[in-house]
Design an enzyme around this catalytic site. Structure first.
Site, PDB file in Angstrom:
ATOM      1  N   LYS A 160       0.833  -1.199   0.000  1.00 32.67           N
ATOM      2  CA  LYS A 160       0.000   0.000   0.000  1.00 32.67           C
ATOM      3  C   LYS A 160       0.881   1.268   0.000  1.00 32.67           C
ATOM      4  O   LYS A 160       2.095   1.181   0.234  1.00 32.67           O
ATOM      5  CB  LYS A 160      -0.921  -0.046   1.218  1.00 32.67           C
ATOM      6  CG  LYS A 160      -2.008  -1.132   1.134  1.00 32.67           C
ATOM      7  CD  LYS A 160      -2.815  -1.178   2.430  1.00 32.67           C
ATOM      8  CE  LYS A 160      -4.009  -2.103   2.335  1.00 32.67           C
ATOM      9  NZ  LYS A 160      -4.742  -2.175   3.637  1.00 32.67           N
TER      10      LYS A 160
ATOM     11  N   TYR B 255     -12.186  -2.757  -3.677  1.00 36.50           N
ATOM     12  CA  TYR B 255     -12.793  -2.895  -2.351  1.00 36.50           C
ATOM     13  C   TYR B 255     -14.318  -2.943  -2.440  1.00 36.50           C
ATOM     14  O   TYR B 255     -15.006  -2.407  -1.566  1.00 36.50           O
ATOM     15  CB  TYR B 255     -12.340  -1.745  -1.444  1.00 36.50           C
ATOM     16  CG  TYR B 255     -10.930  -1.911  -0.891  1.00 36.50           C
ATOM     17  CD1 TYR B 255     -10.579  -3.041  -0.144  1.00 36.50           C
ATOM     18  CD2 TYR B 255      -9.963  -0.939  -1.075  1.00 36.50           C
ATOM     19  CE1 TYR B 255      -9.305  -3.198   0.382  1.00 36.50           C
ATOM     20  CE2 TYR B 255      -8.673  -1.088  -0.551  1.00 36.50           C
ATOM     21  CZ  TYR B 255      -8.360  -2.215   0.182  1.00 36.50           C
ATOM     22  OH  TYR B 255      -7.094  -2.365   0.717  1.00 36.50           O
TER      23      TYR B 255
ATOM     24  N   PHE C 291     -15.826   2.751   7.233  1.00 33.22           N
ATOM     25  CA  PHE C 291     -14.411   3.071   7.066  1.00 33.22           C
ATOM     26  C   PHE C 291     -14.005   3.244   5.604  1.00 33.22           C
ATOM     27  O   PHE C 291     -12.861   3.584   5.310  1.00 33.22           O
ATOM     28  CB  PHE C 291     -13.532   2.006   7.744  1.00 33.22           C
ATOM     29  CG  PHE C 291     -13.641   0.607   7.171  1.00 33.22           C
ATOM     30  CD1 PHE C 291     -12.926   0.239   6.033  1.00 33.22           C
ATOM     31  CD2 PHE C 291     -14.450  -0.352   7.776  1.00 33.22           C
ATOM     32  CE1 PHE C 291     -13.011  -1.042   5.508  1.00 33.22           C
ATOM     33  CE2 PHE C 291     -14.546  -1.637   7.257  1.00 33.22           C
ATOM     34  CZ  PHE C 291     -13.826  -1.981   6.109  1.00 33.22           C
TER      35      PHE C 291
ATOM     36  N   ARG D 292      -1.335 -14.638   3.900  1.00 31.16           N
ATOM     37  CA  ARG D 292      -2.062 -13.991   5.010  1.00 31.16           C
ATOM     38  C   ARG D 292      -1.340 -14.234   6.342  1.00 31.16           C
ATOM     39  O   ARG D 292      -1.305 -13.362   7.199  1.00 31.16           O
ATOM     40  CB  ARG D 292      -3.505 -14.537   5.110  1.00 31.16           C
ATOM     41  CG  ARG D 292      -4.427 -14.111   4.000  1.00 31.16           C
ATOM     42  CD  ARG D 292      -4.827 -12.650   4.028  1.00 31.16           C
ATOM     43  NE  ARG D 292      -5.602 -12.222   5.156  1.00 31.16           N
ATOM     44  CZ  ARG D 292      -6.382 -11.142   5.166  1.00 31.16           C
ATOM     45  NH1 ARG D 292      -6.503 -10.388   4.068  1.00 31.16           N
ATOM     46  NH2 ARG D 292      -7.032 -10.772   6.228  1.00 31.16           N
TER      47      ARG D 292
ATOM     48  N   THR E 210      -5.391  -7.717  10.458  1.00 28.74           N
ATOM     49  CA  THR E 210      -5.597  -6.378   9.876  1.00 28.74           C
ATOM     50  C   THR E 210      -5.081  -5.245  10.769  1.00 28.74           C
ATOM     51  O   THR E 210      -4.504  -4.276  10.279  1.00 28.74           O
ATOM     52  CB  THR E 210      -7.109  -6.176   9.612  1.00 28.74           C
ATOM     53  OG1 THR E 210      -7.589  -7.293   8.861  1.00 28.74           O
ATOM     54  CG2 THR E 210      -7.378  -4.897   8.843  1.00 28.74           C
TER      55      THR E 210
ATOM     56  N   ARG F 262       2.588  -6.772   9.428  1.00 27.72           N
ATOM     57  CA  ARG F 262       1.813  -5.707  10.082  1.00 27.72           C
ATOM     58  C   ARG F 262       2.213  -5.526  11.546  1.00 27.72           C
ATOM     59  O   ARG F 262       2.169  -4.422  12.082  1.00 27.72           O
ATOM     60  CB  ARG F 262       0.320  -6.010   9.960  1.00 27.72           C
ATOM     61  CG  ARG F 262      -0.212  -5.768   8.539  1.00 27.72           C
ATOM     62  CD  ARG F 262      -1.551  -6.423   8.335  1.00 27.72           C
ATOM     63  NE  ARG F 262      -2.242  -5.977   7.124  1.00 27.72           N
ATOM     64  CZ  ARG F 262      -3.358  -6.528   6.667  1.00 27.72           C
ATOM     65  NH1 ARG F 262      -3.911  -7.542   7.323  1.00 27.72           N
ATOM     66  NH2 ARG F 262      -3.930  -6.083   5.568  1.00 27.72           N
TER      67      ARG F 262
ATOM     68  N   ASN G 295      -1.890  -0.181   7.280  1.00 31.19           N
ATOM     69  CA  ASN G 295      -1.316  -1.471   7.659  1.00 31.19           C
ATOM     70  C   ASN G 295      -0.471  -2.097   6.548  1.00 31.19           C
ATOM     71  O   ASN G 295      -0.321  -3.309   6.486  1.00 31.19           O
ATOM     72  CB  ASN G 295      -2.443  -2.416   8.115  1.00 31.19           C
ATOM     73  CG  ASN G 295      -3.542  -2.526   7.080  1.00 31.19           C
ATOM     74  OD1 ASN G 295      -3.428  -1.984   5.981  1.00 31.19           O
ATOM     75  ND2 ASN G 295      -4.596  -3.246   7.406  1.00 31.19           N
TER      76      ASN G 295
ATOM     77  N   HIS H 227      -2.028  -5.208   1.386  1.00 30.53           N
ATOM     78  CA  HIS H 227      -3.274  -5.903   1.113  1.00 30.53           C
ATOM     79  C   HIS H 227      -2.916  -7.319   0.686  1.00 30.53           C
ATOM     80  O   HIS H 227      -1.965  -7.511  -0.069  1.00 30.53           O
ATOM     81  CB  HIS H 227      -4.066  -5.234  -0.020  1.00 30.53           C
ATOM     82  CG  HIS H 227      -5.183  -6.101  -0.508  1.00 30.53           C
ATOM     83  ND1 HIS H 227      -6.391  -6.175   0.143  1.00 30.53           N
ATOM     84  CD2 HIS H 227      -5.250  -6.985  -1.542  1.00 30.53           C
ATOM     85  CE1 HIS H 227      -7.162  -7.061  -0.478  1.00 30.53           C
ATOM     86  NE2 HIS H 227      -6.491  -7.563  -1.498  1.00 30.53           N
TER      87      HIS H 227
ATOM     88  N   GLU I  20      -9.356 -10.918  -7.610  1.00 34.75           N
ATOM     89  CA  GLU I  20      -8.399  -9.811  -7.478  1.00 34.75           C
ATOM     90  C   GLU I  20      -7.226  -9.942  -8.455  1.00 34.75           C
ATOM     91  O   GLU I  20      -6.788  -8.950  -9.045  1.00 34.75           O
ATOM     92  CB  GLU I  20      -7.897  -9.734  -6.033  1.00 34.75           C
ATOM     93  CG  GLU I  20      -9.000  -9.283  -5.079  1.00 34.75           C
ATOM     94  CD  GLU I  20      -8.537  -9.184  -3.637  1.00 34.75           C
ATOM     95  OE1 GLU I  20      -7.386  -9.591  -3.327  1.00 34.75           O
ATOM     96  OE2 GLU I  20      -9.324  -8.697  -2.802  1.00 34.75           O
TER      97      GLU I  20
END
Ligand code: CDP
Ligand code: MG
Length: 159
Positions: free
Chosen positions: A10, A50, A58, A86, A92, A103, A123, A126, A137
């Protein structure tokens, strides 16, 4: 069992100049880069990426965050790549993400803090949440012709 999954570094990761350190973590685990590019997305593309979150409270902050600079998009391939990525990325919220996760190691703030400011939680990463999300995606971010099939040293050790 061999899966492809989408990772985005990000804008915070890119602007903090830690892209290399983050890519190293996936590389060390033996995940294979099959596609990689830098993209500065607009608000429309954010709404596509998203789509599941556009109606959430948010989302406004999230859109502002994800469009504030370019991201580095990577398609990784590996055994159970979605779950493994992940695991490396962590939960998150940086505050609760354990040490050893990206993270947890590179950020620390909480939902409580960012919600009060009306900002998205920064964070760094993604990562597709499940194999169905990964398929959608990867297809959204990469043309099939931009994804490569080739061997790495890991193929001989894990296959
Ligand atoms: O990214 P991940 O799949 O872990 O989380 P998500 O629930 O799909 O949410 C997408 C992104 O929205 C998160 O990574 C955060 O950047 C942001 N978010 C937020 O800022 N505040 C929340 N309460 C929830 C998510
Ligand atoms: Mg998600």
């Amino acid at each position: 069992m061999i899966e492809r999954t989408l990772v985005l570094l990000k804008p915070d990761a890119v602007q903090r100049c830690i892209a290399g350190e983050i890519l190293t973590r996936f590389e060390r685990a033996g995940l294979k880069i099959v596609g990689l590019k830098m993209v500065w997305i607009d608000k429309d593309f954010s709404k596509e990426h998203y789509a599941a979150h556009v109606d959430k409270a948010f989302y406004k902050g999230l859109e502002e965050f994800i469009t504030l600079g370019p991201v580095i998009a990577i398609c990784y391939e590996g055994v159970s790549a979605v779950e493994v990525v992940r695991k490396i990325v962590g939960p998150t919220e940086p505050k609760t993400a354990p040490p050893g996760t990206i993270r947890g190691d590179y950020a620390h703030h909480s939902y409580h803090f960012t919600d009060k400011k009306g900002k998205a939680i920064r964070n760094l990463i993604h990562a597709s949440g499940n194999p169905e999300e990964a398929k959608v995606e990867v297809a959204l971010w990469f043309k099939e012709t931009d994804l490569h099939t080739y061997g790495t040293v890991h193929d001989g050790h894990v296959l």
